[in-house]
Write a protein that holds these residues in place. Structure first.
Motif, short mmCIF file in Angstrom:
data_model
loop_
_atom_site.label_atom_id
_atom_site.label_comp_id
_atom_site.label_asym_id
_atom_site.label_seq_id
_atom_site.Cartn_x
_atom_site.Cartn_y
_atom_site.Cartn_z
N VAL A 112 2.70 -8.21 1.04
CA VAL A 112 2.97 -6.92 1.25
C VAL A 112 3.91 -6.17 0.28
O VAL A 112 3.39 -5.13 -0.30
CB VAL A 112 3.44 -6.74 2.54
CG1 VAL A 112 3.99 -5.30 2.73
CG2 VAL A 112 2.57 -7.06 3.73
N SER A 113 4.62 -6.84 -0.42
CA SER A 113 5.34 -6.32 -1.42
C SER A 113 4.53 -6.37 -2.51
O SER A 113 4.81 -5.14 -3.40
CB SER A 113 6.45 -7.44 -1.67
OG SER A 113 7.51 -7.67 -0.72
N LEU A 114 3.82 -7.09 -3.02
CA LEU A 114 2.66 -6.79 -4.04
C LEU A 114 1.94 -5.85 -3.78
O LEU A 114 1.76 -4.96 -4.94
CB LEU A 114 2.01 -8.26 -4.30
CG LEU A 114 1.18 -8.14 -5.43
CD1 LEU A 114 1.73 -8.08 -6.78
CD2 LEU A 114 0.28 -9.48 -5.43
N LEU A 115 1.56 -5.47 -2.76
CA LEU A 115 0.50 -4.23 -2.66
C LEU A 115 1.35 -3.12 -2.49
O LEU A 115 0.96 -2.15 -3.27
CB LEU A 115 -0.07 -4.11 -1.16
CG LEU A 115 -1.31 -5.42 -0.90
CD1 LEU A 115 -1.59 -5.37 0.55
CD2 LEU A 115 -2.43 -4.84 -1.83
N GLY A 116 2.74 -3.16 -2.45
CA GLY A 116 3.69 -1.81 -2.50
C GLY A 116 3.93 -1.64 -3.78
O GLY A 116 3.89 -0.42 -4.42
#
Length: 375
Positions: free
Chosen positions: A14-18
């Motif tokens: 999720v952090s990578l997508l953000g």
């Protein structure tokens, strides 16, 4: 794969997508600078043609980011997207303006005129990144919501697990000056990345010359605002939790401690900042260098990734509640079931192949630079 590993793994995804979403907002940044970079009609057409090839990727990344959050941490999705819906609705509305602008400004029978749709791009380029940055800042500063999982045993309206504690439904986030500091930082970051992309993708000496001036006026305030916000979170008290009981506690200098204890996350932050500055400075100083977007873009992804990991890993409450401390969300009390996370982890194996396709499609689209003949 233990349940704890799956929770950390999905927070990483999720952090990578953000982080990728923040990088892809160079499209918003370029749209916000369209009237500064392009003085003539032909120049503005080249800018629109250049960013028009990529705007779907930004929109898709935003939707994927929200979908991943919903699947892996559904309580955050229902609390933030359901409670702070006015904030998210404004963000989505600006993205709709962007989509409408790219799709209709060159259509036959355009009654509003090209300038109107380009003003839509300007609004999207300023308001979208500002509000997204402000929303991300609440991961450090908290939001005004309440969570009571026991409500699920009741019937009717009282069965709602999470709700906003006031009638602002998310707009109160804009009253916190530190949320605005990060929001403005993201806005100037998107603008600098947008200018770097236009310098790289549009073959026009006039646009590139103006781009260097606009790059300086975008990168300088971003660096100042980002450093101020970074110092603020390093010295402030943070929100942690006790793993054995799940109790939310206030921890002095929590985020500074996270960067020290998770030194690899701190290294990512420093590397990301260094790459961003290298791309900007070399573009400003070297006359023929146009590849700054790649250095600054990768640096942006690494820096944002490190900040988001800092808010969720190392027993940290990533979505603190200012209304009720124990309502704060962590990766352990807001995630999906172990079965759901395990099944989704199998599907996530396909992510590298999807990224490879995006890189290939990007390379194919940009094989020929945009100029007056292709716009």
């Amino acid at each position: 794969m233990t349940y704890d590993f799956l929770q950390h793994y999905w927070w990483f995804l999720v952090s990578l997508l953000g982080a990728l979403l923040v990088f892809m907002m160079f499209v918003q940044g370029a749209g916000g600078a369209i009237f500064c970079l392009g003085r003539s009609e032909s120049e503005r057409k080249m800018i629109v043609e250049s960013t028009g090839r990529k705007w779907e990727l930004t929109f898709t990344t935003l939707v994927t980011f929200g979908g991943a959050f919903f699947a892996s941490f559904p309580l955050f999705y229902s609390t933030s997207f359901g409670g702070a819906y006015w904030l998210w609705m404004i963000i989505l509305f600006t993205f709709v303006l962007q989509a409408v602008s790219y799709e209709f400004q060159n259509k036959m029978g355009n009654l509003l005129g090209d300038k109107t749709f380009r003003r839509f791009l300007l609004i999207n380029g300023l308001v979208g990144p500002l509000l997204i940055g402000g929303a991300v800042a609440t991961f450090f500063n908290g939001s005004n919501f309440l969570v009571d999982k026991m409500n699920i045993t009741y019937e009717g309206i009282s069965s709602i697990i999470s709700r906003w504690a006031n009638a602002s439904n998310g707009l109160d986030a804009l009253l916190n000056p530190w949320n605005l500091v990060l929001g403005l930082a993201v806005m100037f970051l998107a603008r600098s990345l947008g200018v770097l992309y236009i310098i790289n993708n549009v073959e026009s000496q006039d646009i590139r010359r103006r781009g260097k001036t606009q790059l300086l006026w975008a990168a300088l305030p971003f660096v100042v605002l980002f450093v101020v916000f970074l110092i603020y979170i390093l010295v402030k008290d943070g929100f942690g939790y006790v793993p054995s009981t799940g109790e939310i506690i206030i921890v002095p200098h929590k985020y500074f401690t996270n960067f020290v204890e998770m030194w690899y996350v701190g290294v990512l932050l420093l590397l990301g900042v260094a790459l961003y500055l290298y791309g900007v400075v070399r573009t400003l100083l070297a006359k023929s260098f146009i590849g700054g977007i790649w250095y600054s873009g990768i640096g942006t992804v690494l820096a944002v990734l490190s900040l988001l990991l800092c808010t969720g890993w190392n027993n940290t409450a990533y979505y603190p509640s200012t209304a009720d401390l124990q309502s704060s969300l962590t990766i352990t009390n807001s995630c999906s079931s172990e079965f759901t996370l395990r099944i989704m982890s199998v599907v996530s194996i396909l992510i590298p192949f999807v990224l490879a396709y995006i890189v290939y499609a990007w390379h194919s689209i940009d094989r020929q630079k945009v100029n007056e003949m292709t716009a």
